[in-house]
Design an enzyme around this catalytic site. Sequence first.
Site, PDB file in Angstrom:
ATOM      1  CB  SER A 171      -0.856   0.016   1.267  1.00 33.21           C
ATOM      2  OG  SER A 171      -1.399   1.310   1.500  1.00 33.21           O
ATOM      3  CE1 TYR A 184      -4.712  -1.974   4.836  1.00 37.36           C
ATOM      4  CE2 TYR A 184      -3.487   0.045   4.416  1.00 37.36           C
ATOM      5  CZ  TYR A 184      -4.149  -1.079   3.954  1.00 37.36           C
ATOM      6  OH  TYR A 184      -4.253  -1.290   2.596  1.00 37.36           O
TER       7      TYR A 184
HETATM    8  C1  BGC Z   1      -6.190   1.658   1.821  1.00 33.59           C
HETATM    9  C2  BGC Z   1      -7.321   2.546   1.351  1.00 33.59           C
HETATM   10  C3  BGC Z   1      -6.824   3.950   1.127  1.00 33.59           C
HETATM   11  C4  BGC Z   1      -5.582   3.976   0.264  1.00 33.59           C
HETATM   12  C5  BGC Z   1      -4.984   5.378   0.116  1.00 33.59           C
HETATM   13  C6  BGC Z   1      -5.056   1.770   0.849  1.00 33.59           C
HETATM   14  O1  BGC Z   1      -4.015   0.907   1.202  1.00 33.59           O
HETATM   15  O2  BGC Z   1      -6.641   0.309   1.939  1.00 33.59           O
HETATM   16  O3  BGC Z   1      -8.363   2.531   2.300  1.00 33.59           O
HETATM   17  O4  BGC Z   1      -7.838   4.720   0.477  1.00 33.59           O
HETATM   18  O5  BGC Z   1      -4.611   3.109   0.816  1.00 33.59           O
HETATM   19  O6  BGC Z   1      -4.943   6.081   1.323  1.00 33.59           O
END
Ligand code: BGC
Length: 286
Positions: A171, A184
């Site tokens: 991410s 996360y």
């Molecule tokens: C998340 C999303 C978020 C995006 C950008 C992703 O890894 O799961 O919820 O919108 O990152 O912030």
Amino acid sequence: MNPTQNEHYPPVVMPSLDQQVVLTGQKALVTGASSGIGKQVAIALGHAGADVVVNYVTDPDKAEEAVQEIQRRCGIRAMAIQADVAKEDEVQAMFRTMIKEFGTLHILVNNAGLQKDAPFEKMTLAQWHRVIEVNLTGQFLCAREAVREFKRRGVVPEISCAAGKIICMSSVHDTIPWAGHVNYAASKGGVMLMMKSIAQEVAPWRIRVNAISPGAIRTPINMAAWGTPEAYGELMKLVPYKRIGEPEDIGRAAVWLASDYSDYINGSCLYVDGGMTLYPGFDTGG
Ligand code: BGC
């Protein structure tokens, strides 16, 4: 101990430039593939000619829909296998089933992931653990099984230059800190160095391990960020390219990273984010 030249290093036969990006004859497993990014990655790999396993954990009907769609649109073999990627026995059973049905595995897309958001002081240990165990431990468990199979089989030059390819779905939050999402961001930061460390360790066996770091992609996980015109407008302040990403954007990147077109790419991370990691707040200042 390093593998010997003859056993593991057949001469590399690059795809010719007039050849399309193809994955014909390859067997792919995509975790968390019944919806969102995973589903589109599975469809894109199928389009490129791979047979695909759609892993899911809770919704067999949606997984079966994805399987049907892949078979109808791509004409290749697809099947759904249930497993919670955080559970070692379920992951091992999934790989056993896949190898029994498909013979082997060439591509793993470690995609399954979730969010359990909370302000830091209210975040429960259960929220912390669940995100880490799915997003990070799940990728470890699946990658380990994949590497075992890649090493067992070695390179088959008619199929691919590499013995196997692993793509870890990370991410932008492996690099952008994310208030309210500490579990996360920690999990994705972990994915990044796990990916690079595995890549370093298994490269001599011609196993490639890379990551894709998506930005804001139109999926159920972040509907609050794009579901209304107001939210979408706010989101665009964070995206220099001024559009939300579509799951297909990630599918195409995954096909390329899984193919021999990217054979010399190992331990890299591809940001597919419309420029979200370019510090858009600095576009007029600093
Ligand atoms: C998340 C999303 C978020 C995006 C950008 C992703 O890894 O799961 O919820 O919108 O990152 O912030």
